[in-house]
Design an enzyme around this catalytic site. Structure first.
Site, PDB file in Angstrom:
ATOM      1  CB  THR A 202      -0.865  -0.046   1.281  1.00 24.55           C
ATOM      2  OG1 THR A 202      -1.847  -1.043   1.107  1.00 24.55           O
ATOM      3  CG2 THR A 202      -1.522   1.278   1.602  1.00 24.55           C
ATOM      4  N   GLY A 232     -10.419  -3.063   3.129  1.00 21.30           N
ATOM      5  CA  GLY A 232      -9.398  -3.032   4.177  1.00 21.30           C
ATOM      6  C   GLY A 232      -9.457  -1.754   4.992  1.00 21.30           C
ATOM      7  N   GLY A 254      -0.382  -2.621   6.303  1.00 24.35           N
ATOM      8  CA  GLY A 254      -0.262  -3.887   7.026  1.00 24.35           C
ATOM      9  C   GLY A 254      -1.555  -4.674   6.949  1.00 24.35           C
TER      10      GLY A 254
END
Ligand code: ASP
Length: 335
Positions: A202, A232, A254
């Site tokens: 990301t 997410g 993460g």
């Protein structure tokens, strides 16, 4: 009383610095990002856990530099922190090197679904998109949701309709394809689905502008082999992205589910505001204690209103870089 007086003086000094008032020398026009010279004004990350092989380090270094330059140019010319973060993230989305924009990972149906968000610390305004499939730069659509709609988060088809109304560049799914992500999908399908996936990728940016405003931006393709429709932390304000002038601008990378469950980005801000922790202590606590306690791994970039940057990560590495008010670049392709 004495303590209060001192606090006020300090607060005034901080504001003066944030506003770029404490300029070194000369009668030149005020430089909007000058002030304390080693103050970080823009930081970016390219995801936690990605192992960059030595022969590719230089490529990553160049791409990090280009993204920082794009954002720093905006700040130097008086642009807002929000503009600066958007410019930096757009640059990374276009690079093909990260899990955002071109180069986004595949979901379990071999499709791309992208998430992004922006947030401004001055007034807690923000915008986000989730599960978009044809938007070249999801970060800019997130910005439009903030600027041109009464909403904060738009998803899927509705977000794409809004994009077309706004004249945003759309692309076919093939645009996002990269050989590397395709191999990662095939690999993921061979493996135990419960096995921890440690490569993220990301992208995100945090910035502090001459007016003392903080902003944060995050963009992602999510997790390789994710279920269709999975969202997410990246498009969720408070989870993957948060900015508040009183505390910090934060962008996370993460295990999204763990960052959502711990409200990770907002938690850092809350520890600063209510627990009186400095940014580095607050960010370390969330990344090294709270997210791992929720079975997650990853990292954050967190920039406070004085230009102090925290870059903790619990994964093996995190790609990041930053630039200070005096134009010094630090590039960390391997963490
Ligand atoms: N946090 C992102 C997600 O869970 C993944 C990443 O950081 O690359 O969607």
């Amino acid at each position: 009383m004495r303590k209060l007086g001192r606090g006020r003086i300090l607060a005034a000094a901080t504001l003066a610095v944030a506003a770029g008032v404490l300029l070194p020398g000369s009668g030149q026009a005020a430089d909007p990002v000058a002030g304390q010279r080693d103050r970080v004004v823009l930081a970016i990350h390219g995801g936690a856990g990605t192992a960059v092989p030595p022969e590719q380090e230089e490529t990553y270094r160049q791409v990090l530099r280009a993204a920082l330059e794009a954002g720093f140019k905006v700040l130097r010319s008086g642009g807002s922190s929000l503009d600066g973060t958007e410019a930096a993230v757009r640059n990374m989305e276009d690079s093909g090197l990260f899990n955002a924009g071109k180069g986004a990972v595949f979901n379990t149906d071999a499709q791309h679904e992208l998430d992004a968000s922006v947030m401004r610390g001055r007034d807690l305004r923000g915008g986000a998109v989730a599960g978009v499939q044809h938007i070249k730069n999801p970060i800019s659509l997130a910005r439009l949701v903030m600027d041109k709609s009464p909403h904060v988060l738009m998803a899927g088809q509705g977000a794409e309709m809004f994009a077309r109304e706004q004249g945003v560049t759309t692309v076919p799914q093939d645009y996002f394809f990269t050989e590397r992500r395709w191999k990662e999908l095939l690999e993921a399908k061979k493996n135990d689905p419960n096995r921890e996936k440690l490569q993220f990728g990301t992208v995100g940016a945090v910035a502090l502008d001459g007016a003392g405003d903080l902003a944060a931006a995050t963009s992602t393709g999510g997790l390789t082999n994710k279920l269709v429709g999975r969202i997410g932390d990246s498009p969720l304000l408070g989870a993957g992205t948060y900015a508040k002038n009183a505390t910090a601008a934060i962008s996370c990378t993460g295990t999204g589910e763990s960052f959502i469950r711990t409200s990770a980005a907002h938690e850092i801000s809350a520890l600063m505001e209510h627990g009186r922790m400095p940014v580095r202590q607050a960010a370390e606590k969330v990344v090294r204690e709270e997210v791992p306690a929720a079975n997650g791994t990853g990292g954050v970039i967190a920039l406070d209103r004085n230009g102090v940057l925290a870059t903790p990560y619990s994964s093996k590495s995190m790609i990041f870089g930053y630039v200070t008010a005096d134009g010094r670049f630090t590039l960390r392709p391997t963490g």
